[in-house]
Design an enzyme around this catalytic site. Structure first.
Site, PDB file in Angstrom:
ATOM      1  N   TYR A   1       6.414  -1.235   4.368  1.00  0.00           N
ATOM      2  CA  TYR A   1       4.857  -0.996   4.884  1.00  0.00           C
ATOM      3  C   TYR A   1       3.941  -1.767   3.792  1.00  0.00           C
ATOM      4  O   TYR A   1       4.344  -1.844   2.712  1.00  0.00           O
ATOM      5  CB  TYR A   1       4.361   0.561   4.970  1.00  0.00           C
ATOM      6  CG  TYR A   1       3.070   0.952   5.000  1.00  0.00           C
ATOM      7  CD1 TYR A   1       2.669   0.697   6.465  1.00  0.00           C
ATOM      8  CD2 TYR A   1       2.270   1.511   4.018  1.00  0.00           C
ATOM      9  CE1 TYR A   1       1.181   1.322   6.818  1.00  0.00           C
ATOM     10  CE2 TYR A   1       1.014   1.758   4.383  1.00  0.00           C
ATOM     11  CZ  TYR A   1       0.529   1.811   5.681  1.00  0.00           C
ATOM     12  OH  TYR A   1      -0.902   2.238   5.887  1.00  0.00           O
TER      13      TYR A   1
ATOM     14  N   ASP B   1       5.242  -6.665  -2.933  1.00  0.00           N
ATOM     15  CA  ASP B   1       4.263  -5.629  -2.698  1.00  0.00           C
ATOM     16  C   ASP B   1       4.688  -4.819  -3.682  1.00  0.00           C
ATOM     17  O   ASP B   1       5.587  -3.853  -3.216  1.00  0.00           O
ATOM     18  CB  ASP B   1       4.187  -5.020  -1.015  1.00  0.00           C
ATOM     19  CG  ASP B   1       3.400  -3.840  -1.003  1.00  0.00           C
ATOM     20  OD1 ASP B   1       3.008  -3.380  -2.093  1.00  0.00           O
ATOM     21  OD2 ASP B   1       3.197  -3.571   0.030  1.00  0.00           O
TER      22      ASP B   1
ATOM     23  N   LYS C   1      -2.146   2.132  -5.920  1.00  0.00           N
ATOM     24  CA  LYS C   1      -1.695   3.684  -6.369  1.00  0.00           C
ATOM     25  C   LYS C   1      -1.814   3.656  -8.075  1.00  0.00           C
ATOM     26  O   LYS C   1      -2.897   4.044  -8.212  1.00  0.00           O
ATOM     27  CB  LYS C   1       0.006   3.809  -5.973  1.00  0.00           C
ATOM     28  CG  LYS C   1      -0.096   3.637  -4.379  1.00  0.00           C
ATOM     29  CD  LYS C   1       1.086   4.237  -3.596  1.00  0.00           C
ATOM     30  CE  LYS C   1       0.618   4.362  -2.198  1.00  0.00           C
ATOM     31  NZ  LYS C   1       1.147   3.605  -1.087  1.00  0.00           N
TER      32      LYS C   1
HETATM   33  C1  LIG Z   1       0.623   2.647  -0.120  1.00  0.00           C
HETATM   34  C2  LIG Z   1       1.205   1.388   0.258  1.00  0.00           C
HETATM   35  C3  LIG Z   1       0.275   0.303   0.807  1.00  0.00           C
HETATM   36  C4  LIG Z   1      -0.995   0.741   1.074  1.00  0.00           C
HETATM   37  O1  LIG Z   1      -1.953   0.991   0.142  1.00  0.00           O
HETATM   38  P1  LIG Z   1      -3.114   2.136   0.606  1.00  0.00           P
HETATM   39  O2  LIG Z   1      -3.947   2.312  -0.712  1.00  0.00           O
HETATM   40  O3  LIG Z   1      -2.624   3.132   0.957  1.00  0.00           O
HETATM   41  O4  LIG Z   1      -3.862   1.017   1.478  1.00  0.00           O
HETATM   42  C5  LIG Z   1       0.872  -0.853   0.738  1.00  0.00           C
HETATM   43  N1  LIG Z   1       2.170  -1.184   0.514  1.00  0.00           N
HETATM   44  C6  LIG Z   1       2.968  -0.281  -0.062  1.00  0.00           C
HETATM   45  C7  LIG Z   1       4.252  -0.697  -0.583  1.00  0.00           C
HETATM   46  C8  LIG Z   1       2.577   1.144  -0.224  1.00  0.00           C
HETATM   47  O5  LIG Z   1       3.392   2.002  -0.568  1.00  0.00           O
END
Ligand SMILES: *Cc1c(COP(=O)(O)O)cnc(C)c1O
Length: 428
Positions: free
Chosen positions: A144, A239, A267
């Site tokens: 994701y 990511d 995060k």
């Molecule tokens: C949470 C998440 C996102 C998206 O971040 P948001 O702040 O919720 O938009 C993107 N990549 C990864 C791996 C994530 O866990």
């Protein structure tokens, strides 16, 4: 368990907010029932509006590596708020956060702050396209990268739980630029490069997958991807929205010794406030406006409150022994839970990297999306509710990561393991 106040609030919320939630994963659709409305958090614990107390392993889905309302973060926020919360002009705190990130992540020469992980990944893709002059993108099934158009193809987390492999409203022309490979399967990537030798702008992945549940990279997988992208003139995007400052002081790139071209973050670097960031190689980042032609902007980007919480968090994490503590607590938890599953004779696989982990209801091994999807999600739902009854707050879906924070104690972990045993016994 008394949840009447949460139930009343949830009914009210559904009148004014689609599904009663501002992010679908909070709705408990995967496990059923009413999400408790949280009133307060402190350290490793949260309390709901009915007064139920929980030991928290969700950690706001990853950001709260120091636990709730950590004194250093609260102090930084108070001090900053008193001086004004937004100026739309440069502030010193932005440099502090950017400098910390550049110092800690070996591949990041400069970094642009944004407001969410979604924005970070969306911008990183645009940057890779701008730099290479190519359109196509390879992502992995079950990874994701936020909810931007084109990144929702076979995405994990809520998109997986809710059975929306590709969201409605994404033009086919966007989605068709996204090629979906299989995690830990290098041949599935080679195939795309053979078929599209000069069209692939970037490969993006979670260096440790967290959004199909935790799936670590197989030995050599990241190095193979680094080599293939280099050979084909594509950029490699890590990511690290979850893994950044979670799996180690230098992110997954430090842990596995791989330098991506672009890194996305979120995060933890916001310490519980809305933040994202993307950074990387100097020549790539020089494409970003105002230096270059790739446009990206934000009214609240580099927000003083958010950067002060992020700086406070990263400075706490830099203290000696932090990651050793996270590692040992998380190891204690997953070892204890493994034994509990074994004595309950429930097939399971617990994957863990540092302080992120997932227990799959599945004999495993779980090394990709098809394995993760082989889990018994109905049993996970029963387990989730049994844990909630016992005062343990875990993710309301099989396809998510759990997190240990520095605020957890060995006593919390041991109490949790005992609860896991009790919860599993109710399932037999
Ligand atoms: C949470 C998440 C996102 C998206 O971040 P948001 O702040 O919720 O938009 C993107 N990549 C990864 C791996 C994530 O866990």
């Amino acid at each position: 368990m008394e949840l009447s106040k949460s139930e009343a609030l949830f009914a009210q919320a559904q009148q004014y907010i689609p599904g009663g939630v501002n992010s679908p994963v909070r709705s408990f659709r995967a496990v059923g029932g009413t999400p408790p409305f949280i009133a307060r958090g402190e350290g490793a614990r949260v309390w709901d509006v009915d007064g139920n107390e929980y030991i928290d392993y969700l950690g706001s889905w990853g950001p709260l590596v120091l636990g709730h309302s950590h004194p250093a973060v609260v102090e930084a926020l108070k001090k900053t708020a008193e001086g004004g919360t937004s100026f739309g002009a440069p502030v010193e705190g932005e440099i502090e956060l950017a400098k910390l990130i550049c110092e800690l992540l070996p591949s990041v020469d400069s970094v642009r702050l944004v407001n969410s992980g979604t924005e970070a990944c969306m911008s990183a893709i645009r940057l890779a396209r701008a730099f290479t002059g190519r359109n196509k993108l390879i992502k992995f099934a079950g990874c994701y990268h936020g909810h931007a158009d084109g990144l929702l193809a076979m995405a994990g987390s809520g998109a997986l739980t809710h059975g929306i492999p590709t969201s409605a409203g994404v033009p086919e022309s966007y989605a068709s630029e996204t090629l979906v490979a299989d995690y830990n399967d290098i041949e599935s990537v080679e195939k795309f490069f053979l078929a599209n030798p000069t069209d692939i702008a970037a490969v993006i992945l979670e260096p440790v997958a967290g959004n199909m549940g935790v799936v670590p990279p197989a030995p050599g997988f990241l190095a193979d991807l680094r080599r293939i992208t280099q050979e084909n003139g594509s950029l490699f995007i890590f990511d690290e929205v979850i893994t950044g400052f979670r799996v180690g002081p230098n992110g997954a790139q430090g842990l596995y010794g791989i330098n991506p071209d672009i890194t996305t973050m979120g995060k933890i670097i916001g310490g519980g406030l809305p933040v994202g960031a993307y950074g990387g190689r100097k020549d790539v980042m020089e494409m970003v406006a105002p230096l270059g032609p790739m446009y990206q902007a934000g009214t609240l980007s580099g927000n003083p409150l958010a950067v002060s919480a992020g700086v406070a968090t990263l400075n706490e994490l830099k203290k000696p022994g932090t990651y050793e503590k996270l590692e040992s607590l998380a190891q204690r938890l997953t070892e204890g839970a493994t034994k509990a599953f074994q004595s309950a004779e429930i097939p399971s696989t617990i994957n863990r990297v540092g302080s992120m982990f997932t227990g799959f209801f599945n004999a495993g091994p779980v090394s990709g999306l098809s394995h993760a999807e082989g889990s018994d999600t109905a049993t996970y739902g029963s387990y989730f509710h049994a844990m909630q009854e016992q005062g343990i707050y875990v993710a309301p879906s099989q396809f998510e990561a759990g997190f240990v924070s520095t605020a957890h104690t060995e006593a919390d972990i041991d109490a949790t393991i005992a609860k896991v045993s009790e919860a599993l016994n109710t399932l037999r």
